[in-house]
Design an enzyme around this catalytic site. Structure first.
Site, PDB file in Angstrom:
ATOM      1  N   ASP A 423       1.002  -1.154   0.091  1.00 52.69           N
ATOM      2  CA  ASP A 423       0.138  -0.100  -0.092  1.00 52.69           C
ATOM      3  C   ASP A 423       0.790   1.352  -0.028  1.00 52.69           C
ATOM      4  O   ASP A 423       1.616   1.498   1.044  1.00 52.69           O
ATOM      5  CB  ASP A 423      -0.845  -0.127   1.469  1.00 52.69           C
ATOM      6  CG  ASP A 423      -1.802   0.927   1.546  1.00 52.69           C
ATOM      7  OD1 ASP A 423      -1.627   2.145   0.487  1.00 52.69           O
ATOM      8  OD2 ASP A 423      -2.828   0.852   2.068  1.00 52.69           O
ATOM      9  N   HIS A 424       0.929   1.835  -1.308  1.00 53.55           N
ATOM     10  CA  HIS A 424       1.826   2.957  -1.323  1.00 53.55           C
ATOM     11  C   HIS A 424       1.573   4.171  -0.389  1.00 53.55           C
ATOM     12  O   HIS A 424       2.320   5.094  -0.197  1.00 53.55           O
ATOM     13  CB  HIS A 424       2.066   3.439  -2.648  1.00 53.55           C
ATOM     14  CG  HIS A 424       3.240   3.950  -3.036  1.00 53.55           C
ATOM     15  ND1 HIS A 424       4.102   4.377  -2.136  1.00 53.55           N
ATOM     16  CD2 HIS A 424       3.783   4.285  -4.425  1.00 53.55           C
ATOM     17  CE1 HIS A 424       5.502   4.994  -2.823  1.00 53.55           C
ATOM     18  NE2 HIS A 424       5.029   4.624  -4.295  1.00 53.55           N
ATOM     19  N   ARG A 425       0.342   4.060   0.215  1.00 49.68           N
ATOM     20  CA  ARG A 425      -0.182   5.344   1.211  1.00 49.68           C
ATOM     21  C   ARG A 425       0.940   5.116   2.296  1.00 49.68           C
ATOM     22  O   ARG A 425       1.030   6.007   3.218  1.00 49.68           O
ATOM     23  CB  ARG A 425      -1.671   5.286   1.749  1.00 49.68           C
ATOM     24  CG  ARG A 425      -2.178   5.625   0.410  1.00 49.68           C
ATOM     25  CD  ARG A 425      -4.009   5.205   0.819  1.00 49.68           C
ATOM     26  NE  ARG A 425      -4.111   4.126   1.080  1.00 49.68           N
ATOM     27  CZ  ARG A 425      -5.136   3.345   1.524  1.00 49.68           C
ATOM     28  NH1 ARG A 425      -6.200   4.169   1.903  1.00 49.68           N
ATOM     29  NH2 ARG A 425      -5.433   2.292   2.081  1.00 49.68           N
TER      30      ARG A 425
END
Ligand code: CAO
Length: 451
Positions: A423-425
Site C-alpha cells: 500500500d503506497h500510502r
C-alpha cells in the site's frame, strides 16, 4: 360541484413570445399548488410556471415550442380544496370557467442560463444556483452514475429541484431534450441506471467508471451460465474494494534458495512418515516473520481515520488457499514463535480444513500480512491484491534453476521469484525494495531463519 378554471401565463416582466420548453403535466394529472405546469425559456433564463392551486388538469392548451406572453391560456384545472378560491383581483372568463393568472411561488424557481446576465434586469427571474447548500453537485451523497458530462447541466428549475430531491448529481446526467436539455425522464433513467449497477461498481467513493456493456454471448456461439460460489461472491467484493481503494505497487525480487532447498529435502526425508509435507511455504512463513519484525511498518494497518498506523506486536500471517469453492485465507498465528516443522504441520492442517470447508470465520481473522503462493503450480511473477486492512502481501512463484554470476563465473542456483504488493500510502518504494532484499537475504542464508 368543482369548478374548472383557466390558468394563464403570469406577469413575466417585459418578455413577450417566450418559448415553452417543457410541458410537465397532461390531462388527468392531479397537481398540487406550486407544482410546475410548464417551463418557459428566454435567451437569458428559464422559469417554471407553477399551478396556483390544487386540482386535476382537464386540458393542456399549449405544447413544447409554442411562444406565449402574459395572459396566454396554459391549462384548465378542476380545482379542489381551499385552493379553489379564486384570488379576488383576478378576472373571470366567460363560459362559467374561472381564470387564474399564476404567480411565482414564494421560493424562486428560476434558473439563469446565462451566468453573465444580471438577475436584477429580469424582475421575475432570479437565480437558484446558490440556493442549495450543496451546490450543483448535490453533495457527497449524491447519486453518480457512469455517464460522463462536463460543465453545468442545462435543465429547468423543476428538473433541478427533482434531481436534488433524488440526490442526483445533475451535471452527470446526459440530456436528451432540445439542445441537450435534461428532462425528467433523463433524471429518472439516470437513477434507474445507478440502482441497477452492481454494488461498488460506481460506489460511494466517487469512482466514475464506464458501464459494462451488456452482451448476448449466445450470439457468437453456444454458452452455459454457471453461478459463482458463495465464497467467490464474498471474496470478489472484498478484492474489488481493495483493488480500487488501495494504491498498489508491486516490487519484484528473486531469492537464491539453493541451500534452503537442500535443507528442505533433508527435512522431507526425515519427516517422510508424517501426514504433512515440508514445502517451501513453511520457510517463507518463517522468513517473512523475521522480515516483518525488522520492518514493523509492514506489520501494521491504517486506522479508520487514515492518519495513524497501528503497529502490531504479534505476527499472524494469512495464507491464501485455493479450494474447489474459491479462495480462502486462514491465518497462522504467532509465526515468529514457531519452528519450520511446526509451521509445515499447521499449514497442512489449515489447507486441508479449508478444502474440507471446515475453516471458521475466526480462523481467517487477525492476520497482519499475507502470503499467496502459486509456486506449486507455476509462473514467474504476479501482482497479488492486498488483503486490507493489511498493508502488504507477498506473492510467491515457482522456483527454477538460473545462472548466477558469482566470483567471476556463472553458477547454477535455485531462484525463487517474489512479488511484494504494498500500500503506497503507507510504504515507500525504497522501503519495499529494502523489505524484499532483506527477505531474499534471509531465505538465502539459512542461519538467519534461526534468529
Ligand atoms: N517453487 C517450486 N516448487 C514449489 C514451490 C515453489 N515456490 N512451492 C511449492 N512447491 C512444490 C511443493 O514443494 C510441492 O512439491 P512436491 O509435490 O514435490 O512435494 C508442490 O509444489 C505442491 O505444493 P503445495 O501446493 O501442495 O503446497 P504449498 O505448501 O506450496 O502450498 C497452499 C499450500 C495451500 C498455499 C497451496 O496448495 C495453494 O492453495 N496455493 C494456491 C494459493 C492461491 O490460489 N493463491 C492465489 C491467490 S490470488 O488469487
Amino acid at each position: 360541484m368543482a369548478e374548472i378554471k383557466n390558468v394563464l401565463v403570469p406577469d413575466i416582466g417585459n418578455y413577450k413570445d417566450v418559448a415553452i420548453i417543457e410541458v410537465s403535466v397532461k390531462a388527468g394529472d392531479t397537481v398540487k399548488t406550486d407544482q410546475p405546469l410548464i417551463t418557459l425559456e428566454t435567451d437569458k433564463a428559464t422559469m417554471d410556471v407553477p399551478a396556483p392551486f390544487d386540482g386535476v388538469v382537464k386540458e393542456v392548451k399549449v405544447k413544447v415550442g409554442d411562444k406565449v406572453s402574459e395572459g396566454a391560456l396554459i391549462v384548465t384545472i378542476e380545482a379542489s380544496g381551499a385552493g379553489a378560491q379564486i384570488p379576488p383581483n383576478l378576472p373571470l372568463q366567460k363560459g362559467g370557467t374561472d381564470t387564474v393568472a399564476t404567480t411565482l411561488p414564494a421560493s424562486p424557481t428560476v434558473q439563469s442560463t446565462a451566468p453573465t446576465a444580471p438577475a436584477a434586469s429580469v424582475p421575475h427571474f432570479a437565480s437558484e444556483r446558490s440556493s442549495h447548500p450543496l451546490g450543483e453537485k448535490g453533495g457527497p451523497g449524491g447519486i453518480s452514475a457512469p455517464v460522463a458530462s462536463s460543465g453545468s447541466a442545462h435543465a429547468s428549475p423543476s428538473i433541478r429541484r427533482f434531481a436534488r430531491e433524488l440526490g442526483v448529481n445533475l451535471p452527470l446526467v446526459k440530456g436528451s431534450g432540445e439542445k441537450g436539455r435534461v428532462t425528467k425522464d433523463d433524471v429518472q433513467n439516470f437513477v434507474k441506471q445507478s440502482l441497477a449497477q452492481p454494488r461498488g461498481a460506481a460506489g460511494g467513493n466517487g469512482l466514475q467508471v464506464l458501464e459494462m456493456p451488456v452482451i448476448d454471448f449466445a450470439k457468437f456461439g453456444p454458452v452455459e451460465t454457471k453461478a459463482l460460489s458463495r465464497i467467490k461472491k464474498i471474496s470478489g467484493a472484498n478484492l474489488h474494494r481493495n483493488w480500487v481503494t488501495i494504491p498498489h505497487v508491486t516490487q519484484f525480487e528473486e531469492a537464491d534458495i539453493s541451500e534452503m532447498e537442500a535443507f528442505r529435502k533433508e527435512l522431507g526425508t526425515e519427516f517422510a512418515k508424517e501426514s504433512f509435507k515440508i514445502t517451501p511455504l513453511a520457510f517463507l512463513l518463517k522468513a517473512c516473520a523475521i522480515t516483518l519484525k525488522h520492518f514493523p511498518d509492514f506489520n501494521a494497518s491504517l486506522d479508520t481515520s487514515g492518519e495513524n498506523l497501528v503497529l502490531k506486536k504479534y505476527i499472524h500471517i494469512g495464507v491464501a488457499v485455493d479450494t474447489p469453492n474459491g479462495l480462502m485465507v486462514p491465518v497462522v498465528r504467532d509465526v515468529d514463535q514457531k519452528g519450520i516443522v511446526q509451521l509445515a504441520k499447521e499449514l497442512g492442517e489449515i489447507s486441508a480444513r479449508a478444502r474440507d470447508k471446515k475453516i471458521t470465520a475466526a480462523d481467517m481473522q487477525g492476520g497482519c500480512f499475507s502470503i499467496s503462493s502459486l509456486g506449486g503450480i507455476g509462473g514467474t511473477a504476479f501482482t497479488p491484491i492486498i488483503n486490507a486492512p493489511e498493508v502488504a502481501i507477498l506473492g510467491v512463484s515457482r522456483s527454477s534453476m538460473k545462472p548466477l554470476w558469482k566470483e567471476g563465473e556463472f553458477v547454477p542456483r535455485l531462484m525463487l521469484p517474489l512479488s511484494l504488493s504494498y500500500d503506497h500510502r503507507v510504504i515507500d518504494g525504497a522501503a519495499a525494495a529494502r523489505f524484499t532484499t532483506y527477505l531474499a537475504h534471509v531465505l538465502s542464508d539459512m542461519r538467519r531463519l534461526a534468529l
